[in-house]
Design an enzyme around this catalytic site. Sequence first.
Site, PDB file in Angstrom:
ATOM      1  N   CYS A  42       0.810  -1.221   0.000  1.00  0.00           N
ATOM      2  CA  CYS A  42       0.000   0.000   0.000  1.00  0.00           C
ATOM      3  C   CYS A  42       0.842   1.270   0.000  1.00  0.00           C
ATOM      4  CB  CYS A  42      -0.942  -0.005   1.201  1.00  0.00           C
ATOM      5  SG  CYS A  42      -2.260  -1.238   1.069  1.00  0.00           S
ATOM      6  N   ASP A  51      -8.870  -3.595  -4.458  1.00  0.00           N
ATOM      7  CA  ASP A  51      -7.536  -3.223  -3.991  1.00  0.00           C
ATOM      8  C   ASP A  51      -6.511  -4.170  -4.592  1.00  0.00           C
ATOM      9  OD1 ASP A  51      -5.334  -2.218  -2.418  1.00  0.00           O
ATOM     10  OD2 ASP A  51      -6.811  -1.558  -0.952  1.00  0.00           O
ATOM     11  N   ASP A  70     -11.509  -3.889   3.390  1.00  0.00           N
ATOM     12  CA  ASP A  70     -12.375  -2.734   3.147  1.00  0.00           C
ATOM     13  C   ASP A  70     -13.841  -3.065   3.418  1.00  0.00           C
ATOM     14  OD1 ASP A  70     -10.341  -1.012   2.479  1.00  0.00           O
ATOM     15  OD2 ASP A  70     -10.460  -1.406   0.335  1.00  0.00           O
TER      16      ASP A  70
END
Length: 327
Positions: A14, A67, A90
């Site tokens: 990330c 993602d 998420d």
Amino acid sequence: MALRLTQFAHGGGCACKIPPGELEQVVAGLARTPRDPHGALLVGLETGDDAAVVRLREGLALVATTDFFPPVVDDAYDWGRIAAANALSDVYAMGGTPVVALNLLGWPRDRLPLELVSEVLRGGLDIATEAGCHLAGGHSVDDPEPKYGLAVTGVVDPAKLLRNSTGVAGVPLSLTKPLGLGVLNNRHKATGDTFPEAIAVMTTLNRDAARAAVDAGAVCATDVTGFGLLGHLHKLARASGVTAVLDSSAVPYLDGARESAAAGYVSGGTRRNLDWVAPHVDFVADADALLLADAQTSGGLLVAGEVPGAPVVGELVPRRDHTVVVR
């Protein structure tokens, strides 16, 4: 010499996100209501929450998210597990349950053996199976840089929805996973050193933490990923119209995180996080700002409320000049 997946990526996990300030400029003004929508949009772009939520009928809403990222570790199977857990997070951060997911894969087929792809996908499948989520196909492209993740669809009861915009003053803040994943992953990329504890944290689903938060009556939460604790805390406080007071001494860290940061294993993404959030933070205490802004991959939940077993790291208070105060 063993092949190292992280050497085929310009960054890792990330930490490769587009900087938050730039991203907010890009998506500004893109919200639009379609003609004759099939459901009411409960959560969209406005507050930068973790997923989109559409009400389908009374008591049922759909949660949609995606993602993906380049390799964060060298082991293909572990990378698959981490990427899948991160994508599923998420849905959990909205208080939902993942139902079905699709693989998203970019692969440099002329540079990396296809046998590794099977390991990546196997890792993703194992995590999805653990989550009780169908993994049904997906999409792949020939890409100069390897990338993997999931597009996930889940469900949630709108009455139990967790949002980043519903925090109220007087509520404590809980953090369900320790920080330091970014600096340890960056050290792994640079040196090849391995950190089993970090792998264990990144492959742990946020399912149980989300259930505990909902059961405890929480209505406000987000997960801590690429924008770091400070960045996600700022977004939560800004969206909720409050200030978050963070007790830096209560924040948990993985073993080796402080030493790795002191040795300089700090990603560019983390430094960009701090540059973006610093004008909104009042550093009353002498805290390690870079570690608080460390770009996490598959980090924990930040919950407005007490979560059994998770440390309380601060509280929400009435709005002040800054959205975050570090003491």
